[in-house]
Design an enzyme around this catalytic site. Sequence first.
Site, PDB file in Angstrom:
ATOM      1  CB  CYS A 412      -0.964  -0.028   1.176  1.00  0.00           C
ATOM      2  SG  CYS A 412      -0.203  -0.179   2.804  1.00  0.00           S
ATOM      3  NE  ARG A 417      -3.826   2.240   2.458  1.00  0.00           N
ATOM      4  CZ  ARG A 417      -3.874   3.134   1.464  1.00  0.00           C
ATOM      5  NH1 ARG A 417      -5.029   3.380   0.854  1.00  0.00           N
ATOM      6  NH2 ARG A 417      -2.794   3.779   1.086  1.00  0.00           N
TER       7      ARG A 417
END
Length: 457
Positions: A412, A417
């Site tokens: 990410c 994430r």
Amino acid sequence: MNLKRTFKNIALISTLITSMLTLSACSNKENEKPEASEVKTKVISTEELKTNVDKDDWIVVDTRLNDSYNGWTLNGEKRGGHIPQAVDFSYNWLKVEDKNKDKILKEALKNKGIEKDKNIVLYDTDGKSSNEVASYLNENGYKNLYTYDIDQWAEDKNLPLEKYENYKMIVPAKVVKEVVDGKKPETFEKAKNVKIVEASWGEETESYKKGHIPTSVHINTDTVEPPPTWMLASDKDLAKFAKDYGFTKDDTIIVTGAEPMASYRVATVLRYIGVNDVRVLNGGSDSWVSAGYELETKSNPKTQGADFKATIPANPDLIDTIPELKEKLKDDKFTLVDNRMWDEYIGKISGYSYHKKKGRIPGAVYGYAGTEGSTSLNYYRNIDKTMRNANEIKDLWKKCGIDTNNQLAFMCGSGWRAAEVLTYANVMGYDKTSLYSDGWIGWSTDSSNPTETGEPK
């Protein structure tokens, strides 16, 4: 760091909400739920269910906690898991306070194929969860509703139940509570030195001070990704981190926190350095409060150790460096999955106020993330922050052309994430996986690395 400040604000708001919920809770009983008005439903037998489960005009819905669907045995069932072909729509989702709840729940119904013209079988163990979901569906125009007791299915060993291969990696609040109480719950029978930590940004942040899981020790995420770059710490610094907290490779560590994304980031680092058994509280601290348990406010000090009992990192293949990623991108059997927003992926925005470079790594495949900025991951979560149904995650990947037979690396902006998505992939049983931890920020900081913008051809 503005992203970290954003997470800190989110954690503070979440803690205030959960604290309010805690004060209003009148019981610590796991199964105590708000009363729902009785809805007229038909009780279906096991034989009838077996006959109709494969028909296109029938759909079977698991209304229990998401953890039960994943594989945990929480309510005395003979066996854990869900009925094959069943989808999930938890009663717990109805309790979440969210301004967009109605939209989110209706989108979930659509994605799961829970349609008004179908015969809908709602199952649980005590009738309460099914009744709450039945009430919600009835209010929204669903009429062909049936209920079923999953215990009847579980008692027949000839009837299959499905569970995620590594469901134990994300833990229900009820199981964490049993650990706190000194018990040895399911999958913890052989666990040694169980430790609970709370992950969030900052030195004993407001979220930790105002409420955390009892006995948990705070970990500042800066410890494993130090400023000013916030990239993964050196192996030497990670060895010091392990020593400062007294971690060893033989520990069982449960990572908790108000924002699950921070928990998954720290959990991935713990796995990388070599802790053999690392788990995350599914849904974060909100799931603890929703279960009716109280948060603790006293500070728990870390205890320094001496010997990690392995060379750090003991699991180096879990995290890819930039040179390793460049080599892997040459392999047709490798896929770099970009877990950022579409506008980040095509270079319309950077996603971060402190990093201006826009674009993507050539060869990276869009793999969804969230819709509310770089701190969101709603494509991979239910409304209560728990892991989304694995079949729905696989459908996302299929839309993107992601071949799950390949070796998959997730990335990410800086690893938060992607660490959560990586863990979900591992829960689902995909083990040819890794995290490209430095992410887009680490890659694009070096101007010699190639980048792309615009929609891929």
